[in-house]
Scaffold this active site. Structure first.
Site, PDB file in Angstrom:
ATOM      1  N   ALA A 155      29.082  40.571  37.998  1.00 39.04           N
ATOM      2  CA  ALA A 155      29.584  40.189  39.483  1.00 39.04           C
ATOM      3  C   ALA A 155      30.580  40.283  39.675  1.00 39.04           C
ATOM      4  O   ALA A 155      31.212  40.916  40.502  1.00 39.04           O
ATOM      5  CB  ALA A 155      28.621  39.193  39.555  1.00 39.04           C
ATOM      6  N   LEU A 158      33.212  44.008  39.612  1.00 36.98           N
ATOM      7  CA  LEU A 158      32.600  44.392  40.614  1.00 36.98           C
ATOM      8  C   LEU A 158      33.973  43.690  41.909  1.00 36.98           C
ATOM      9  O   LEU A 158      34.422  44.416  42.797  1.00 36.98           O
ATOM     10  CB  LEU A 158      30.933  43.588  41.182  1.00 36.98           C
ATOM     11  CG  LEU A 158      31.265  45.280  42.476  1.00 36.98           C
ATOM     12  CD1 LEU A 158      31.127  46.073  43.110  1.00 36.98           C
ATOM     13  CD2 LEU A 158      29.254  44.772  42.729  1.00 36.98           C
ATOM     14  N   TYR A 159      33.493  42.087  42.015  1.00 39.74           N
ATOM     15  CA  TYR A 159      34.557  41.877  43.006  1.00 39.74           C
ATOM     16  C   TYR A 159      35.485  41.844  42.822  1.00 39.74           C
ATOM     17  O   TYR A 159      36.355  42.327  43.222  1.00 39.74           O
ATOM     18  CB  TYR A 159      34.138  40.277  43.607  1.00 39.74           C
ATOM     19  CG  TYR A 159      32.531  39.863  43.410  1.00 39.74           C
ATOM     20  CD1 TYR A 159      31.862  40.504  44.257  1.00 39.74           C
ATOM     21  CD2 TYR A 159      32.251  39.022  42.795  1.00 39.74           C
ATOM     22  CE1 TYR A 159      30.247  40.137  44.093  1.00 39.74           C
ATOM     23  CE2 TYR A 159      30.720  38.652  42.704  1.00 39.74           C
ATOM     24  CZ  TYR A 159      30.157  39.455  43.659  1.00 39.74           C
ATOM     25  OH  TYR A 159      28.940  38.872  43.776  1.00 39.74           O
ATOM     26  N   ARG A 160      36.500  42.055  41.880  1.00 42.07           N
ATOM     27  CA  ARG A 160      37.055  42.343  40.993  1.00 42.07           C
ATOM     28  C   ARG A 160      37.872  43.588  41.314  1.00 42.07           C
ATOM     29  O   ARG A 160      39.203  44.052  42.244  1.00 42.07           O
ATOM     30  CB  ARG A 160      38.021  41.954  40.011  1.00 42.07           C
ATOM     31  CG  ARG A 160      37.782  40.372  40.255  1.00 42.07           C
ATOM     32  CD  ARG A 160      39.096  39.911  40.703  1.00 42.07           C
ATOM     33  NE  ARG A 160      39.210  37.923  40.473  1.00 42.07           N
ATOM     34  CZ  ARG A 160      39.121  37.233  40.609  1.00 42.07           C
ATOM     35  NH1 ARG A 160      39.181  37.523  42.184  1.00 42.07           N
ATOM     36  NH2 ARG A 160      40.026  36.319  40.437  1.00 42.07           N
ATOM     37  N   PHE A 164      38.532  41.860  46.041  1.00 42.75           N
ATOM     38  CA  PHE A 164      38.236  40.179  46.226  1.00 42.75           C
ATOM     39  C   PHE A 164      39.141  39.390  45.208  1.00 42.75           C
ATOM     40  O   PHE A 164      39.262  39.814  44.479  1.00 42.75           O
ATOM     41  CB  PHE A 164      36.953  40.030  45.667  1.00 42.75           C
ATOM     42  CG  PHE A 164      35.797  40.258  46.450  1.00 42.75           C
ATOM     43  CD1 PHE A 164      35.114  39.205  47.803  1.00 42.75           C
ATOM     44  CD2 PHE A 164      35.135  42.107  47.341  1.00 42.75           C
ATOM     45  CE1 PHE A 164      34.139  40.040  48.917  1.00 42.75           C
ATOM     46  CE2 PHE A 164      33.844  42.201  47.363  1.00 42.75           C
ATOM     47  CZ  PHE A 164      34.118  41.748  48.880  1.00 42.75           C
TER      48      PHE A 164
END
Length: 190
Positions: A155, A158-160, A164
């Site tokens: 997760a 993915l966010y990076r 994000f």
């Protein structure tokens, strides 16, 4: 909204669930959640009332990933964040203790990505990213915010990858002994 594709995990389709469809699939969704998060048995029963309440909030929307048999492979939902909501108040308090300007920057116009989960045997196949992108597509808010446990995970990657940034790190929500990160980014996604 329905879209289909054949990815590395076979035929899948993404559908936007209405509140009624979400309620009808709640038990399946909570089983997926418990499996993906590796929570103990009994967690689903504790979460069910909260998830039903979330589905009534302003701007709520839900995207599901289904296999060819209609089985839930992944789920993402969220809604417009507002003062008075538990998560909003927790994050506001944490931000205010560290940076009052961040409260105004992040918490005045945001979509809260509340839940995003993919069955463990279908992770690392792009489903999570597709769910996230479809969920926030067309959202009118300036930012999207989420919380995730600290530490390396798929997760986090993915966010990076999606841009994000840190809003608040090593934050402890009331009732949870784990440190969390609050991450955010401007909308729309690229």
């Amino acid at each position: 909204m329905t879209a289909a594709y054949s990815g590395s995990s076979g035929y899948q389709r993404f559908v936007e669930l209405s509140g009624d469809e979400f309620r009808a699939r709640l038990a399946e969704a909570l089983d997926l959640y418990v499996d993906a998060m590796r929570y103990p048995a009994g967690t689903a029963e504790q979460r069910a009332p909260m998830w039903l309440t979330h589905a009534l909030r302003e701007g709520w929307r839900c995207i599901a990933a289904l296999d060819s048999a209609g089985t839930l492979l992944g789920l993402a939902y969220g809604y417009q964040g507002n003062p008075g909501q538990w998560w909003h108040e927790q994050v506001r308090r944490g931000l205010a203790e560290r940076d009052e300007q961040a409260v105004q920057r992040w918490l005045t116009d945001y979509f809260e990505l509340t839940e995003i989960h993919v069955r463990p045997d279908h992770q690392a196949r792009g489903i999570g990213e597709d769910l996230l992108r479809r969920l926030v597509e067309g959202v009118p808010n300036r930012h999207v915010l989420l919380s995730t446990p600290e530490g390396p995970s798929r997760a986090w990657k993915l966010y990076r990858r999606l841009g994000f940034v840190d809003v608040l790190r090593k934050y402890y929500f009331a009732g949870d002994p784990r440190p969390f990160a609050i991450l955010g980014r401007e909308l729309p996604l690229d």
